[in-house]
Design a protein around this motif. Structure first.
Motif, PDB file in Angstrom:
ATOM      1  N   ALA A 252       0.855  -1.277  -0.114  1.00 52.52           N
ATOM      2  CA  ALA A 252      -0.018  -0.020   0.054  1.00 52.52           C
ATOM      3  C   ALA A 252       0.797   1.270  -0.005  1.00 52.52           C
ATOM      4  O   ALA A 252       2.085   1.261   0.616  1.00 52.52           O
ATOM      5  N   GLU A 253       0.484   2.325  -0.723  1.00 56.83           N
ATOM      6  CA  GLU A 253       1.184   3.504  -0.810  1.00 56.83           C
ATOM      7  C   GLU A 253       1.608   4.034   0.739  1.00 56.83           C
ATOM      8  O   GLU A 253       2.625   4.537   0.711  1.00 56.83           O
ATOM      9  N   LYS A 254       0.426   3.988   1.718  1.00 49.15           N
ATOM     10  CA  LYS A 254       0.751   4.504   2.813  1.00 49.15           C
ATOM     11  C   LYS A 254       1.918   3.634   3.672  1.00 49.15           C
ATOM     12  O   LYS A 254       2.431   4.319   4.648  1.00 49.15           O
ATOM     13  N   ASP A 255       2.255   2.621   3.266  1.00 49.18           N
ATOM     14  CA  ASP A 255       3.370   1.722   3.782  1.00 49.18           C
ATOM     15  C   ASP A 255       4.784   2.018   3.338  1.00 49.18           C
ATOM     16  O   ASP A 255       5.534   1.492   3.847  1.00 49.18           O
ATOM     17  N   LEU A 256       4.748   2.848   2.223  1.00 50.83           N
ATOM     18  CA  LEU A 256       6.124   3.144   1.787  1.00 50.83           C
ATOM     19  C   LEU A 256       6.883   3.984   3.107  1.00 50.83           C
ATOM     20  O   LEU A 256       6.368   4.761   3.504  1.00 50.83           O
ATOM     21  N   CYS A 257       8.134   3.549   3.023  1.00 48.34           N
ATOM     22  CA  CYS A 257       9.166   3.951   4.535  1.00 48.34           C
ATOM     23  C   CYS A 257      10.555   3.739   3.691  1.00 48.34           C
ATOM     24  O   CYS A 257      10.808   3.295   2.685  1.00 48.34           O
ATOM     25  N   GLN A 258      11.533   4.378   4.561  1.00 52.22           N
ATOM     26  CA  GLN A 258      12.917   4.452   4.222  1.00 52.22           C
ATOM     27  C   GLN A 258      13.361   3.101   4.031  1.00 52.22           C
ATOM     28  O   GLN A 258      14.207   2.540   3.304  1.00 52.22           O
ATOM     29  N   PHE A 259      12.984   2.086   4.914  1.00 53.84           N
ATOM     30  CA  PHE A 259      13.314   0.714   4.731  1.00 53.84           C
ATOM     31  C   PHE A 259      12.817  -0.032   3.622  1.00 53.84           C
ATOM     32  O   PHE A 259      13.850  -0.726   2.776  1.00 53.84           O
ATOM     33  N   LEU A 260      11.621   0.020   3.112  1.00 56.02           N
ATOM     34  CA  LEU A 260      11.173  -0.392   2.025  1.00 56.02           C
ATOM     35  C   LEU A 260      12.173   0.178   0.621  1.00 56.02           C
ATOM     36  O   LEU A 260      12.355  -0.435  -0.309  1.00 56.02           O
ATOM     37  N   PHE A 261      12.173   1.586   0.808  1.00 56.83           N
ATOM     38  CA  PHE A 261      13.074   1.981  -0.295  1.00 56.83           C
ATOM     39  C   PHE A 261      14.620   1.561  -0.196  1.00 56.83           C
ATOM     40  O   PHE A 261      15.182   1.496  -1.361  1.00 56.83           O
ATOM     41  N   SER A 262      15.002   1.412   0.894  1.00 60.17           N
ATOM     42  CA  SER A 262      16.611   0.585   0.913  1.00 60.17           C
ATOM     43  C   SER A 262      16.788  -0.636   0.246  1.00 60.17           C
ATOM     44  O   SER A 262      17.804  -1.127  -0.393  1.00 60.17           O
ATOM     45  N   ILE A 263      15.504  -1.580   0.347  1.00 62.40           N
ATOM     46  CA  ILE A 263      15.524  -2.892  -0.084  1.00 62.40           C
ATOM     47  C   ILE A 263      14.972  -3.139  -1.272  1.00 62.40           C
ATOM     48  O   ILE A 263      15.024  -4.161  -1.901  1.00 62.40           O
ATOM     49  N   ASN A 264      14.350  -1.916  -1.858  1.00 59.59           N
ATOM     50  CA  ASN A 264      13.682  -1.895  -3.204  1.00 59.59           C
ATOM     51  C   ASN A 264      14.241  -0.778  -3.915  1.00 59.59           C
ATOM     52  O   ASN A 264      13.385   0.104  -4.423  1.00 59.59           O
ATOM     53  N   PRO A 265      15.595  -0.464  -4.222  1.00 61.72           N
ATOM     54  CA  PRO A 265      15.813   0.671  -4.943  1.00 61.72           C
ATOM     55  C   PRO A 265      15.557   0.430  -6.407  1.00 61.72           C
ATOM     56  O   PRO A 265      15.250  -0.746  -6.892  1.00 61.72           O
ATOM     57  N   VAL A 266      15.699   1.691  -7.233  1.00 63.36           N
ATOM     58  CA  VAL A 266      15.888   1.559  -8.545  1.00 63.36           C
ATOM     59  C   VAL A 266      17.076   1.908  -9.132  1.00 63.36           C
ATOM     60  O   VAL A 266      17.929   2.593  -8.534  1.00 63.36           O
ATOM     61  N   GLN A 267      17.330   1.290 -10.298  1.00 56.12           N
ATOM     62  CA  GLN A 267      18.313   1.485 -10.994  1.00 56.12           C
ATOM     63  C   GLN A 267      18.344   2.236 -12.565  1.00 56.12           C
ATOM     64  O   GLN A 267      17.319   1.989 -13.019  1.00 56.12           O
ATOM     65  N   VAL A 268      19.430   2.878 -12.865  1.00 57.67           N
ATOM     66  CA  VAL A 268      19.516   3.428 -14.188  1.00 57.67           C
ATOM     67  C   VAL A 268      20.765   2.891 -14.917  1.00 57.67           C
ATOM     68  O   VAL A 268      21.812   2.683 -14.145  1.00 57.67           O
ATOM     69  N   ARG A 269      20.630   2.401 -16.113  1.00 55.45           N
ATOM     70  CA  ARG A 269      21.809   1.893 -16.774  1.00 55.45           C
ATOM     71  C   ARG A 269      22.579   2.947 -17.641  1.00 55.45           C
ATOM     72  O   ARG A 269      22.002   3.629 -18.468  1.00 55.45           O
ATOM     73  N   VAL A 270      23.783   3.043 -17.345  1.00 52.18           N
ATOM     74  CA  VAL A 270      24.535   4.093 -17.818  1.00 52.18           C
ATOM     75  C   VAL A 270      25.919   3.305 -18.493  1.00 52.18           C
ATOM     76  O   VAL A 270      26.409   2.752 -17.710  1.00 52.18           O
ATOM     77  N   GLY A 271      26.102   3.373 -19.920  1.00 48.61           N
ATOM     78  CA  GLY A 271      27.173   2.767 -20.115  1.00 48.61           C
ATOM     79  C   GLY A 271      27.599   1.347 -20.099  1.00 48.61           C
ATOM     80  O   GLY A 271      28.370   0.757 -19.601  1.00 48.61           O
TER      81      GLY A 271
END
Length: 400
Positions: A252-271
């Motif tokens: 749920a959107e309301k459950d988003l927190c720093q711990f969830l951000f830390s274990i579900n990061p996003v990446q971009v591909r460069v080179g």
């Protein structure tokens, strides 16, 4: 009382930086550090300070106690001492004049930086150091930047014009969650919205590194609306960003927190490589605010973490082959610390940091080469000339 005794390390004739740490609420913390570090002389005194410390008083006192040294440093979001992960400490790195030459370059306002002037300063000071009698053959640059103003990417672009082939690494100063308390200091003065570049020549060899324990998954999303100035993503896949990110995670959107951000990061591909873009927080308008540059059209890939303890041990062991470094100065992203705390693996990670003599601080982002990166373990391992790392002095390590 000092929370960590000084470690004097003279390995195969090469003088390593000296380290000591003391509680920020000690009665006379700088005096205690000075007594443990000894008389020097030191080319550079780096101080990484918990926001709990009386920063103004400490900076003023340091100029007197370490006169003749370049005194520089910043606030942290936690410290790495010889005990591993620590809080409420003042950590000192003392670079002896016998082994190091140092020249500082101050960028007093990131919002109004003068690129031409900065490049000229870097060029002139590098040339001056190279001409000094006894200057070490190995050159690197260490960058400290305000981690709350979203300017590191532009800053690195400017600095590259003056540094050329000189390898650079660094960390973004934090405030431990105390909004507005981030600061840097140099030569007795405090700065915000600033950066300090330390040009260093060393007799000891070194090996720079920047690694993370994250691997990309097959789940991708596209940034369809963004505010780059705020490092904010407003819409993903043409849906409100926070809601769409939560949907992809299955929470749920309301459950988003720093711990969830830390274990579900996003990446971009460069080179051909993947780099993390850490999410800092949800904004009131339903967006996601990031710790590094973001823009419309970027393809974001969800990442998953590997076992951090096993990954960290493998990387530290690799840095120790065929010879162990005398000291590792590291900048460790705050989201790594958040993951460590959330997964309750503080003790095994701290044990590893202690075993390999890793010291430094938790950051709001890291600098490596021309990149501002997130969620990495970034730093420099110092070796004696005869005990250099496997790739040789001054050679950057590939990201993992």
């Amino acid at each position: 009382m000092l929370s960590a005794a000084i470690e004097h390390r003279r390995i195969e004739g090469a003088l390593m930086p000296l380290t000591a740490s003391v509680s920020a609420d000690a009665a006379r913390p700088l005096q205690a550090l000075s007594e443990e570090l000894g008389a020097g002389p030191f080319a550079l005194m780096l101080l990484f300070c918990s926001p709990q410390a009386q920063i103004g008083k400490i900076v003023a006192e340091a100029e007197g106690l370490f006169s003749g040294s370049v005194v520089a440093g910043c606030t942290t979001s936690g410290e790495l001492t010889r005990h591993g992960y620590s809080e409420g400490q003042i950590l000192a790195f003392a670079f002896p004049q016998e082994g190091f030459e140092v020249e500082p370059v101050l960028v007093s306002s990131l919002a109004r930086e003068d690129a031409r002037q900065i490049i000229e300063q870097i060029t002139n000071r590098r040339q001056a150091m190279a001409l000094r009698e006894g200057a070490g053959p190995n050159e690197f640059a260490l960058l400290l930047a305000d981690g709350t103003n979203a300017q590191e990417d532009a800053l690195l672009n400017t600095l590259s014009g003056g540094l050329g082939p000189v390898p650079v690494f660094g960390g973004s100063a934090g405030d431990g969650g105390a909004a507005g308390q981030t600061c840097l200091f140099l030569s007795g003065r405090l700065y915000q919205d600033a950066a300090i570049l330390l040009l260093v020549r060393a007799h000891a060899s070194f090996r720079m590194f920047s690694v993370d324990h994250l691997v990309p998954t097959g789940r991708r999303m596209v940034v369809t609306q963004a505010d780059p100035a705020r490092r904010a993503v407003l819409r993903i896949n043409d849906e409100p960003a926070a809601a769409e990110y939560a949907r992809l995670l299955g929470v749920a959107e309301k459950d988003l927190c720093q711990f969830l951000f830390s274990i579900n990061p996003v990446q971009v591909r460069v080179g051909g490589r993947y780099y993390v873009r850490s999410i800092r927080e949800c904004s009131e308008d339903g967006g996601l605010v990031f710790f590094s540059a973001i823009d419309r059209g970027l393809v974001l890939t969800l990442a998953r973490p590997q076992n951090m303890v096993r990954h960290l041990e493998d990387e530290l062991e690799r840095l120790s082959q065929p010879a162990a470094p005398g000291l590792i100065l590291a900048f460790d992203c705050i989201f790594r610390r958040i993951e460590v705390e959330g997964r309750q693996i503080m003790q095994p990670v701290s044990d590893l940091l202690r075993r390999y003599n890793v010291q430094g601080f938790s950051t709001y982002g890291e600098q490596f080469g021309a990149m501002h990166v997130n969620q990495t373990f970034t730093g420099i391992a110092f070796y004696s000339p005869l005990g250099r790392g496997p790739r040789g002095q001054g050679e950057e390590e590939e990201r993992v």
